[in-house]
Design an enzyme around this catalytic site. Structure first.
Site, mmCIF file in Angstrom:
data_model
loop_
_atom_site.group_PDB
_atom_site.id
_atom_site.type_symbol
_atom_site.label_atom_id
_atom_site.label_comp_id
_atom_site.label_asym_id
_atom_site.label_seq_id
_atom_site.Cartn_x
_atom_site.Cartn_y
_atom_site.Cartn_z
ATOM 1 N N CYS A 39 22.325 32.108 66.899
ATOM 2 C CA CYS A 39 21.101 32.860 67.178
ATOM 3 C C CYS A 39 21.332 34.355 67.010
ATOM 4 O O CYS A 39 21.878 35.015 67.899
ATOM 5 C CB CYS A 39 20.595 32.552 68.584
ATOM 6 S SG CYS A 39 19.118 33.481 69.021
ATOM 7 N N CYS B 143 19.623 36.596 69.546
ATOM 8 C CA CYS B 143 20.285 36.662 70.855
ATOM 9 C C CYS B 143 21.548 37.526 70.791
ATOM 10 O O CYS B 143 21.816 38.297 71.701
ATOM 11 C CB CYS B 143 20.726 35.275 71.316
ATOM 12 S SG CYS B 143 19.559 33.957 70.988
ATOM 13 N N ASP B 144 22.321 37.366 69.754
ATOM 14 C CA ASP B 144 23.679 37.919 69.766
ATOM 15 C C ASP B 144 23.953 39.010 68.732
ATOM 16 O O ASP B 144 25.040 39.590 68.730
ATOM 17 C CB ASP B 144 24.688 36.770 69.559
ATOM 18 C CG ASP B 144 24.577 35.719 70.655
ATOM 19 O OD1 ASP B 144 24.321 36.118 71.800
ATOM 20 O OD2 ASP B 144 24.730 34.523 70.372
#
Ligand code: NDP
Length: 314
Positions: A138, A141-142
């Site tokens: 993701c 997200c990261d």
């Protein structure tokens, strides 16, 4: 016949727990099947991430597993009954609906499906060892953790290009590793990728090993050219898998309407084709796939279930 519950929620990610919080506060005394590790990922995909910095309300960020523990506690606080079992069968042909889990049958007037989706992985031991430590599925997200670093994105679909393009906001260089010599992605996405100077494409290639689990961080990847068989090593700081997701709908096949890719079809919020069965979170959403959108749709499903039960008693 076992007691008839008002609402059974299947799945323990942000969608399921949010549905539980709302259903419990509406006095529906919900039951929530958290699942077992072997049947999926209790707590959902956030259990595989480290820092979550985009969930509102946590300005300093929070660890994925800790965030899910907070969701769980909040659901339990209002009286959700939590069961660590996998639902193995459902019967939606008559009401109340029947579910089987752990060798027992459960019956309920409404069911909320929130079993999520699982990112596809290559299946390498080194990949598993480094999940949350530089290996992610993701970018939203990261990606932020890779400022001025070099990353690889694996995959040739729209997601791979979307992730690669997003990552160029942070990374100094993004290499997209494609197993064939063509993209599966749409033309418009490909044009976007080819126009981006920070992105390079490596064709006909796959990763055979990620380095270095011993250091608990990503330092590089061993790549194999699938046409020539040549093996090489490439330094990088992070690796993003974008080889598709699989919705966790195995037990619902033939029981509820799914789309061609296996996602539960919903309309008007969280309604499925069966009155009294609702779906929320990634099991019905391949587009947004965020904890906050999953949580929002969990709230919608609980409100829809509550309205359904009220209309039945009217
Ligand atoms: P896709 O199934 O479209 O693509 C998966 C990609 O991963 C393919 O290139 C596939 O290769 C590759 N792949 C699969 N398994 C492996 C493996 N083991 N090793 C290496 N490569 C592998 O999934 P996406 O997640 O990209 O997209 C899902 C859906 O969401 C699609 O319908 C897509 O159009 C849509 N989407 C749309 C977006 C947009 O419009 N902005 C953004 C993101 C997704 P191969 O081609 O060889 O099979």
């Amino acid at each position: 016949m076992p007691d008839v519950k008002n609402t059974i929620i299947i799945g323990s990610g942000p969608a399921g727990f949010t549905a539980a919080i709302y259903a419990a506060r509406a006095n529906l005394k919900p039951f929530l099947f958290e699942g077992l590790a072997k049947g999926g990922q209790p707590g959902g995909q956030l259990m595989l991430t480290t820092d979550v910095e985009n969930y509102p309300g946590f300005p300093e960020g929070i660890q994925g597993p800790e965030l899910m523990e907070q969701f769980r506690k909040q659901a339990a606080r209002f009286g959700t009954e939590l069961l660590r079992e996998d639902v193995t069968n459902v019967d939606f042909t008559k009401r109340p609906f029947k579910l089987s889990a752990g060798g027992q049958d459960y019956v309920s007037k409404t069911v909320i499906i929130s079993t999520g989706a699982s990112a596809n992985w290559l299946g390498l031991p080194s990949e598993k060892a480094l999940q949350g430590f530089g290996v992610s599925a993701c970018a939203t997200c990261d990606g932020f953790f890779f400022k001025n670093k070099e990353v690889l994105v694996i995959g040739g679909g729209d997601s791979a290009i979307e992730e690669a393009t997003f990552l160029t906001k942070f990374a100094s260089k993004v290499t997209v590793v494609v197993r064939r010599d063509v993209f599966r992605a749409s033309k418009i996405m490909q044009d976007r990728l080819f126009a981006n100077k920070k992105i390079e494409t490596l064709w006909d290639s796959t990763i055979v090993e990620i380095k270095d689990p011993a250091q608990r961080k990503v330092t590089g990847a061993v790549l194999k050219n699938l046409k020539t068989g040549a093996v090489s090593e490439k330094k990088c700081d992070g690796i993003f898998m974008a080889i598709g997701h699989t919705p966790n709908t195995e037990i619902f096949k033939g029981k509820i309407e799914l789309d061609a890719k296996g996602y539960v079809k919903v309309h008007d919020g969280s309604l499925t084709n069966i009155a009294g069965v609702f779906a929320c979170g990634d099991v019905q959403d391949f587009k947004y796939r965020q904890a906050v959108t999953a949580a929002g749709s969990g709230c919608m499903a609980a409100l829809d279930a509550e309205k359904f039960l009220e209309s039945e008693h009217a």
